[in-house]
Scaffold this motif. Structure first.
Motif, PDB file in Angstrom:
ATOM      1  N   UNK E   3       0.861  -1.182   0.000  1.00 23.18           N
ATOM      2  CA  UNK E   3       0.000   0.000   0.000  1.00 23.18           C
ATOM      3  C   UNK E   3       0.897   1.232   0.000  1.00 23.18           C
ATOM      4  N   UNK E   4       0.764   2.101  -1.014  1.00 18.91           N
ATOM      5  CA  UNK E   4       1.518   3.358  -1.053  1.00 18.91           C
ATOM      6  C   UNK E   4       0.524   4.491  -0.782  1.00 18.91           C
ATOM      7  N   UNK E   5       0.572   5.075   0.431  1.00 20.27           N
ATOM      8  CA  UNK E   5      -0.389   6.142   0.737  1.00 20.27           C
ATOM      9  C   UNK E   5      -0.187   7.347  -0.188  1.00 20.27           C
ATOM     10  N   UNK E   6      -1.234   8.111  -0.423  1.00 23.58           N
ATOM     11  CA  UNK E   6      -1.158   9.285  -1.293  1.00 23.58           C
ATOM     12  C   UNK E   6      -0.956  10.559  -0.478  1.00 23.58           C
ATOM     13  N   UNK E   7      -0.174  11.509  -1.041  1.00 23.87           N
ATOM     14  CA  UNK E   7       0.016  12.814  -0.417  1.00 23.87           C
ATOM     15  C   UNK E   7       0.703  12.715   0.933  1.00 23.87           C
ATOM     16  N   UNK E   9      -0.209  11.327   3.575  1.00 26.95           N
ATOM     17  CA  UNK E   9      -0.702  10.228   4.409  1.00 26.95           C
ATOM     18  C   UNK E   9       0.422   9.238   4.717  1.00 26.95           C
ATOM     19  N   UNK E  45       3.219   9.689  -0.808  1.00 25.15           N
ATOM     20  CA  UNK E  45       3.957  10.297  -1.924  1.00 25.15           C
ATOM     21  C   UNK E  45       4.410  11.710  -1.564  1.00 25.15           C
ATOM     22  N   UNK E  46       3.889  12.254  -0.472  1.00 26.64           N
ATOM     23  CA  UNK E  46       4.324  13.571  -0.013  1.00 26.64           C
ATOM     24  C   UNK E  46       3.411  14.697  -0.471  1.00 26.64           C
ATOM     25  N   UNK E  48       2.861  18.650  -1.638  1.00 26.22           N
ATOM     26  CA  UNK E  48       3.664  19.638  -2.358  1.00 26.22           C
ATOM     27  C   UNK E  48       3.513  21.005  -1.686  1.00 26.22           C
ATOM     28  N   UNK E  59       8.301  11.783  10.143  1.00 21.70           N
ATOM     29  CA  UNK E  59       8.408  10.404  10.641  1.00 21.70           C
ATOM     30  C   UNK E  59       9.075   9.570   9.553  1.00 21.70           C
ATOM     31  N   UNK E  84      -4.535   4.236   7.759  1.00 18.55           N
ATOM     32  CA  UNK E  84      -3.990   5.236   6.847  1.00 18.55           C
ATOM     33  C   UNK E  84      -4.409   6.596   7.388  1.00 18.55           C
ATOM     34  N   UNK E  86      -3.257  11.099   7.871  1.00 22.21           N
ATOM     35  CA  UNK E  86      -2.389  12.209   7.492  1.00 22.21           C
ATOM     36  C   UNK E  86      -1.312  12.404   8.559  1.00 22.21           C
TER      37      UNK E  86
END
Lengths: 95, 95, 95, 95, 95, 95, 95
Positions: E3-7, E9, E45-46, E48, E59, E84, E86
């Motif tokens: 699982x690759x969290x978005x933004x 998260x 993914x971080x 912006x 973290x 999941x 933020x």
């Protein structure tokens, strides 16, 4: 006596129903947010952008506009009714 | 004794009904948000923009203005009533 | 013992009714949002603007101010009552 | 074992009533928003400003602070109670 | 399967009560907003910033963190439960 | 016939339960905010940042994603169901 | 007679059900937020960005769009019904 709206406000004179032209715009009675027609009578002093410059208005004196019925503040002057409202609340220019 | 409003606030002295000029602005009793007339008595220290510069006021001392009836804070000084309110809440200058 | 408010907060000592000068400001009992007078006792560390610079305060130590009655947090120190509040909530300087 | 708060949060150890110094700050029982005293135990990783730089804290480890009683999150570690709260919620430094 | 969290998260695996170390952090039953411990399993993914650059996380994978119990979204994968959430909702890193 | 989402929206085709792979992600029935899996079918025109440049998407066509069940707008096309939702509402990419 | 929407608003003519093409998009009756199809008839004057430049529209005159049923303001002109709505409320372009 004149009214000069402040900031991004404009002064609009709502058109009476008999003044609305034939073949013109009809607002359905079932419309959720009922707009009405009016004529722009005075522009405000203008809103300032982040650089302190006055943002130009998209409407001009004399424009017939479509506006929400309860979006402004009613005032009466010389026997006529007016609305003072923020320009962003005006939906469209009719012409 | 003087009141110097802070930030973008102004001090306004509401006009009594007998002071409102004949042929002037009449606020309909049916108006949803009832405005009243007043005279600007003092400007605030001014709001700062993003660059730290003071944003100039659109109203000046002595201006007759149209303002919402319940938009400010009432104070009484020397037997007179005043309203302290943010300039953006003033609807228009009358002149 | 001293209290140093944080950020854009100030420490204000409310004036007791007997300390309010004759001919001074009277807050009408009917006022919707009842303000009270007080004296600024300490300024905060200051708010930072977008460039990280401290925004100067508009009030200074010793100023008599008009402030909303329930806009701050009450504390008691050395038998005296104080309010800690954000500067933007102060309505005006009286002088 | 250590707690490193994230962002603009700080870790505060509330003072017990018997630890509050004589002649110190008294919070009136009638206070609307009741603050309490505590000691800063750890600073967070810091908030980033618009340029991506860490904004420095106004409090430091060891500071006695005045904070709202219910503004943070309670945790217990090694038999002691702590609060994790955002620095902006701290009212003042006492010293 | 990953699982690759978005933004901004992160994916966190909550620690079971028996995994929480002795002498560790205890969350009082009376705590208003009950936090729990967990281990960071994956970063997003971080977010912006205004210049379009990815804001780094505070973290990292493997960190034991203190997080609000109901701040994230529960998912189950390979028989394990995850949250999941933020990153700004994580209270602290424990170490 | 094609659907091109506007701004930062994406078009996602939710996976039917029988399509969800064995050993895959299970959403607990007790989950407060129930997510579901789907496949990204089309990206939007993109959101503009403060400089007027299009912000790139973090997901791409074909990605399997985890999304909130009621976060988008349902549409049906060619017998298939889709969801149109803002990218920021997507929780994670699964792969 | 023409309607020129103001700012980021567009004028859309909703398609009647008999005009929706066969094999086209079907909106399920169970959809929470029911969208409908329409054709863009006029673009607004455009929204200004922070530098005072007009942000270009993502839709153009003649585009068939998917829009929320109750997201705009209904007007009637020349016997036809229209919706005035902000472009950001349009979900997608269909083509």
């Amino acid at each position: 006596m004149k009214i000069k709206p402040l900031g991004d406000r404009v002064l609009v004179e709502p058109l009476k129903e008999e003044e609305v032209k034939k073949g013109g715009i009809i607002i359905p009675d079932t419309a959720k947010e009922k707009p009405q027609e009016g004529v722009v009578v005075a522009l405000g002093t203008g809103k300032l952008d982040d650089d302190g410059k006055v943002v130009p208005f998209n409407v001009k004196k004399g424009d017939t506009v479509l506006m929400p019925k309860y979006g402004g503040t009613e005032v009466k002057m010389g026997g006529k009714e007016y609305q003072i409202m923020r320009e962003d609340d005006i939906l469209a220019v009719i012409g």
